[in-house]
Design a protein around this motif. Structure first.
Motif, mmCIF file in Angstrom:
data_model
loop_
_atom_site.group_PDB
_atom_site.id
_atom_site.type_symbol
_atom_site.label_atom_id
_atom_site.label_comp_id
_atom_site.label_asym_id
_atom_site.label_seq_id
_atom_site.Cartn_x
_atom_site.Cartn_y
_atom_site.Cartn_z
ATOM 1 N N ALA A 57 -13.854 21.536 -32.354
ATOM 2 C CA ALA A 57 -14.313 21.603 -30.947
ATOM 3 C C ALA A 57 -14.799 20.025 -30.323
ATOM 4 O O ALA A 57 -14.768 20.167 -29.187
ATOM 5 C CB ALA A 57 -15.126 22.670 -30.543
ATOM 6 N N THR A 58 -15.530 19.522 -31.168
ATOM 7 C CA THR A 58 -16.181 18.342 -30.850
ATOM 8 C C THR A 58 -15.687 17.028 -31.205
ATOM 9 O O THR A 58 -16.263 16.061 -30.721
ATOM 10 C CB THR A 58 -17.759 18.647 -31.295
ATOM 11 O OG1 THR A 58 -17.899 18.564 -32.579
ATOM 12 C CG2 THR A 58 -18.291 19.710 -30.643
ATOM 13 N N LEU A 59 -14.682 16.866 -32.293
ATOM 14 C CA LEU A 59 -14.354 15.472 -32.906
ATOM 15 C C LEU A 59 -12.918 15.402 -32.433
ATOM 16 O O LEU A 59 -12.292 15.930 -32.745
ATOM 17 C CB LEU A 59 -14.667 15.419 -34.472
ATOM 18 C CG LEU A 59 -16.081 15.499 -35.074
ATOM 19 C CD1 LEU A 59 -16.167 15.318 -36.449
ATOM 20 C CD2 LEU A 59 -16.969 14.677 -34.183
ATOM 21 N N ASP A 60 -12.831 14.273 -31.678
ATOM 22 C CA ASP A 60 -11.680 13.758 -31.338
ATOM 23 C C ASP A 60 -10.690 13.038 -32.520
ATOM 24 O O ASP A 60 -11.264 12.538 -33.465
ATOM 25 C CB ASP A 60 -11.524 12.763 -30.338
ATOM 26 C CG ASP A 60 -11.849 13.409 -28.986
ATOM 27 O OD1 ASP A 60 -11.622 14.660 -28.947
ATOM 28 O OD2 ASP A 60 -12.535 12.470 -28.108
ATOM 29 N N ASN A 100 -17.864 6.845 -29.350
ATOM 30 C CA ASN A 100 -18.881 6.517 -28.214
ATOM 31 C C ASN A 100 -19.093 5.015 -27.910
ATOM 32 O O ASN A 100 -19.325 4.452 -26.812
ATOM 33 C CB ASN A 100 -20.015 7.305 -28.485
ATOM 34 C CG ASN A 100 -20.899 7.241 -27.376
ATOM 35 O OD1 ASN A 100 -20.774 7.434 -26.121
ATOM 36 N ND2 ASN A 100 -22.402 6.724 -27.549
ATOM 37 N N TRP A 141 -14.368 9.375 -35.428
ATOM 38 C CA TRP A 141 -15.656 9.958 -34.444
ATOM 39 C C TRP A 141 -16.736 9.219 -34.493
ATOM 40 O O TRP A 141 -17.703 9.153 -33.620
ATOM 41 C CB TRP A 141 -15.729 11.435 -34.919
ATOM 42 C CG TRP A 141 -16.711 11.361 -36.303
ATOM 43 C CD1 TRP A 141 -17.924 11.405 -36.433
ATOM 44 C CD2 TRP A 141 -16.193 11.468 -37.556
ATOM 45 N NE1 TRP A 141 -18.475 11.214 -37.667
ATOM 46 C CE2 TRP A 141 -17.223 11.563 -38.395
ATOM 47 C CE3 TRP A 141 -14.945 11.730 -38.071
ATOM 48 C CZ2 TRP A 141 -17.085 11.954 -39.769
ATOM 49 C CZ3 TRP A 141 -14.832 11.885 -39.635
ATOM 50 C CH2 TRP A 141 -15.772 11.995 -40.344
ATOM 51 N N TRP A 155 -22.391 14.876 -36.688
ATOM 52 C CA TRP A 155 -22.129 16.017 -36.275
ATOM 53 C C TRP A 155 -22.594 17.312 -37.134
ATOM 54 O O TRP A 155 -22.443 18.316 -36.725
ATOM 55 C CB TRP A 155 -20.553 16.137 -36.602
ATOM 56 C CG TRP A 155 -19.941 15.978 -37.785
ATOM 57 C CD1 TRP A 155 -19.100 14.755 -37.920
ATOM 58 C CD2 TRP A 155 -20.072 16.652 -39.086
ATOM 59 N NE1 TRP A 155 -18.957 14.779 -39.579
ATOM 60 C CE2 TRP A 155 -19.120 16.018 -39.895
ATOM 61 C CE3 TRP A 155 -20.411 17.969 -39.183
ATOM 62 C CZ2 TRP A 155 -19.094 16.298 -41.359
ATOM 63 C CZ3 TRP A 155 -20.471 18.195 -40.530
ATOM 64 C CH2 TRP A 155 -19.389 17.571 -41.679
ATOM 65 N N THR A 173 -17.011 23.647 -35.482
ATOM 66 C CA THR A 173 -17.731 22.789 -34.566
ATOM 67 C C THR A 173 -16.977 21.431 -34.493
ATOM 68 O O THR A 173 -16.736 20.819 -33.574
ATOM 69 C CB THR A 173 -19.153 22.652 -35.358
ATOM 70 O OG1 THR A 173 -19.955 23.688 -35.192
ATOM 71 C CG2 THR A 173 -19.826 21.619 -34.458
ATOM 72 N N CYS A 174 -16.433 20.962 -35.912
ATOM 73 C CA CYS A 174 -15.727 19.761 -35.629
ATOM 74 C C CYS A 174 -14.531 19.757 -34.904
ATOM 75 O O CYS A 174 -13.976 18.975 -34.061
ATOM 76 C CB CYS A 174 -15.533 19.113 -37.239
ATOM 77 S SG CYS A 174 -17.176 18.979 -37.926
ATOM 78 N N ASP A 197 -8.534 25.269 -30.635
ATOM 79 C CA ASP A 197 -9.425 24.127 -31.440
ATOM 80 C C ASP A 197 -8.454 23.022 -31.861
ATOM 81 O O ASP A 197 -9.041 21.869 -31.935
ATOM 82 C CB ASP A 197 -10.032 24.941 -32.706
ATOM 83 C CG ASP A 197 -11.073 25.927 -32.442
ATOM 84 O OD1 ASP A 197 -11.714 25.832 -31.235
ATOM 85 O OD2 ASP A 197 -11.491 26.724 -33.135
#
Length: 303
Positions: free
Chosen positions: A295-298, A247, A243, A106, A292-293, A15
């Protein structure tokens, strides 16, 4: 022989990508975690990681043990929830207030996973912008605030979530587009676009502009996409979590710049009344947020 603690360590490394961050997450020293890994590698006679510029990368052997960790730890978590249900009634509610409004990006998958794990708990968001989110806890109108920690922890359950960088956001054609970083003086003459919250809750104002004696006119918008649209239209500049803008930057909609030499960093914590801290689903909600964060937030660092 592999143990549950080893599996938790492997998942933490996956993670975070860094041994030091993983050690903090599983509450051991970095040397103790390194010793764990060496013990596993000696036991199986295979290397589990390779060091790269981006961090630790799992070898094929490491990937196989990581798959085992994810499978087993999910089953352990499910069993622990069932044991809590056997102890007594776990029904309840979890009313959440967001002090950081980009957290909406998120929070939805977090809430979906929480509903899957705890279908008997009613989870909801307390809508709107709140000048004093902590007051909602005191008044019994909310159960959990996600935001900055309280000035005093007395009477509160405070769980650290993660650290993140706040970036200055400007239009692609902005006069500051060529700068690698932005300092307070660079923003003189700009309009600052923010959410409609008090100035003391805006990190850029509190930590950068006010110490430099700079005051900017403000324009507010309630939605992140509206803030970014105003920035792209050259109506002003904004300061948002990394984050929240990634995008849009990746799609060349706006530019994001580091603030100051070391960057402007902030932290998110979960805060609840201490009277609620014994509820098992509250602790699980916090674990879901962190997992979750991570795993998903750079660009975040778990606390």
């Amino acid at each position: 022989m592999i143990e549950i603690r080893h599996l938790r360590s492997l998942q933490a490394i996956a993670d975070t990508g860094k041994l030091a961050s993983a050690a903090e997450r599983v509450h051991v020293s970095q040397s103790a975690l390194s010793h764990q890994i060496r013990g596993l590698e000696e036991h199986y006679g295979q290397t589990l990681f390779e060091r790269t510029r981006q961090g630790l990368r799992f070898t094929s052997a490491g990937q196989r043990l990581l798959a085992l960790a994810r499978q087993v730890l999910a089953q352990v978590s499910e069993a622990e929830r069932d044991l809590e249900r056997l102890k007594g009634d776990t029904r309840g509610e979890l009313r959440i207030v967001l002090e950081c409004h980009t957290c909406f990006d998120w929070l939805m998958p977090v809430m979906d996973e929480f509903r899957h794990r705890w279908p008997e708990v009613e989870v909801d968001l307390v809508a709107g912008f709140h000048a004093d989110p902590m007051a909602l806890l005191t008044e019994g109108r909310a159960d959990l605030v996600i935001g900055t920690p309280p000035t005093s922890k007395r009477g509160w359950f405070v769980a650290p979530l993660f650290r993140f960088e706040i970036l200055a956001v400007v239009a692609n054609e902005h006069r500051l587009r060529g700068k690698r970083r932005i300092d307070a003086q660079d923003l003189v003459g700009e309009t600052l676009i923010t959410y409609p919250v008090p100035e003391q809750r805006i990190d850029l104002i509190r930590e950068v502009l006010t110490p430099a004696g700079i005051e900017l006119p403000r324009r507010t918008a309630e939605l992140t996409v509206a803030v970014l649209q105003l920035v792209a239209s050259r109506r002003g500049v904004a300061a948002l979590p990394n984050w929240g803008v990634k995008n849009y930057v990746d799609h060349d909609y706006v530019l994001a710049k580091r603030i100051g030499t070391q960057g402007l960093w902030s932290e998110l914590h979960a805060v609840a009344p201490k009277s609620l801290s014994e509820r098992p689903y509250l602790a699980d909600f916090i674990h879901i947020v962190r997992d979750t964060c991570a795993a998903t937030l750079d660009g975040i660092e778990l606390l």
